[in-house]
Design a protein around this motif. Sequence first.
Motif, PDB file in Angstrom:
ATOM      1  N   MET A 170       0.780  -1.355   0.357  1.00 36.43           N
ATOM      2  CA  MET A 170       0.057   0.089   0.190  1.00 36.43           C
ATOM      3  C   MET A 170       0.833   0.858   0.128  1.00 36.43           C
ATOM      4  N   ARG A 171       1.663   1.452   0.700  1.00 36.44           N
ATOM      5  CA  ARG A 171       3.302   2.685   1.061  1.00 36.44           C
ATOM      6  C   ARG A 171       3.723   3.089  -0.266  1.00 36.44           C
ATOM      7  N   ARG A 176      -2.833   5.118  -4.073  1.00 34.81           N
ATOM      8  CA  ARG A 176      -4.385   4.720  -4.357  1.00 34.81           C
ATOM      9  C   ARG A 176      -5.389   4.534  -3.541  1.00 34.81           C
ATOM     10  N   TYR A 177      -4.245   5.113  -2.552  1.00 34.57           N
ATOM     11  CA  TYR A 177      -5.821   4.753  -0.851  1.00 34.57           C
ATOM     12  C   TYR A 177      -5.487   6.261  -0.280  1.00 34.57           C
ATOM     13  N   THR A 178      -4.892   6.983  -0.655  1.00 33.91           N
ATOM     14  CA  THR A 178      -4.667   9.055  -0.070  1.00 33.91           C
ATOM     15  C   THR A 178      -6.248   9.426  -0.267  1.00 33.91           C
ATOM     16  N   LYS A 191       3.462  20.348  -3.995  1.00 31.57           N
ATOM     17  CA  LYS A 191       3.038  19.031  -4.103  1.00 31.57           C
ATOM     18  C   LYS A 191       1.845  18.405  -2.513  1.00 31.57           C
ATOM     19  N   PRO A 192       0.586  18.087  -3.278  1.00 31.35           N
ATOM     20  CA  PRO A 192       0.368  17.470  -2.162  1.00 31.35           C
ATOM     21  C   PRO A 192       0.336  16.550  -1.182  1.00 31.35           C
ATOM     22  N   TYR A 193       0.246  16.581   0.004  1.00 29.15           N
ATOM     23  CA  TYR A 193       0.862  15.414   1.156  1.00 29.15           C
ATOM     24  C   TYR A 193       0.021  13.852   0.273  1.00 29.15           C
ATOM     25  N   GLN A 194       1.519  13.418   0.578  1.00 26.68           N
ATOM     26  CA  GLN A 194       1.552  11.902  -0.002  1.00 26.68           C
ATOM     27  C   GLN A 194       1.689  10.892   1.562  1.00 26.68           C
ATOM     28  N   ASP A 195       1.591  11.268   2.291  1.00 32.63           N
ATOM     29  CA  ASP A 195       2.423  10.106   3.187  1.00 32.63           C
ATOM     30  C   ASP A 195       0.856   9.535   4.434  1.00 32.63           C
ATOM     31  N   PHE A 196      -0.689   9.913   3.715  1.00 37.32           N
ATOM     32  CA  PHE A 196      -1.316   8.930   3.945  1.00 37.32           C
ATOM     33  C   PHE A 196      -1.467   7.959   4.433  1.00 37.32           C
TER      34      PHE A 196
END
Length: 226
Positions: A170-171, A176-178, A191-196
């Motif tokens: 998933m990481r 795909r999961y944010t 850039k938009p947050y990418q660590d959900f």
Amino acid sequence: LKDDWHLSMSAPFYEVDQYWKGSSRVPETFPLKVDDQHFRVFNTHLRPDQLPPNARCVYIVRDALDVLASFYYHLANQSEADGGYVGSCEKFCSEFVAGQIHYGRWQDSIEAWLGKSNINLSNVLILHYEDMKTNLDQEATKLARFLGISEAKIKKLVETAVPYCTFSAMRAERWRYTPLSVEWKNDENGKPYQDFVRKGIVGNGQKFFEEYFSEELKRLWRADLH
């Protein structure tokens, strides 16, 4: 997975997701089909009395302090205009303990799902985050049985699905999961947050407890858990 597949296409956020408001990417009518059974799937933080009475529910329990840490990073990186959190870690911890953060007290959610007043658990499967980290195959098998999948097909189904559901997988494809149902803050590069899909470890919340809980708040927290 399809190249443009996103989790919200198969499991929309029940109480928040914007796909129900005219988007062209409406989730499939029945996104999950196994053994000629069709399942509609939703992600939600609501309590059982807020859901359809015939819903089949999977309730995932996670350590309260780990929930606190995860939720802080979620809200702190969410756009303020879209409900993001702008206070300090200390203030967040205090408000979390008091039930002033979205969805209220962790203890009240646990009570709503697992308390004595909720005696009809035949339609509820309880899974623990820590067990999923330790033995995902085992927990996926429990889920398949709960959904009524035939024993003859469970092993192959689990072997096929589990590699896509590990934290590392998933990481690697975290876009795909944010969630798309909220706006995220931009980082220093714009850039938009990418660590959900952030760390996914067990025990990360202890740092918050040690660093951001006052002694009085620690006392209240320990007393409330008992």
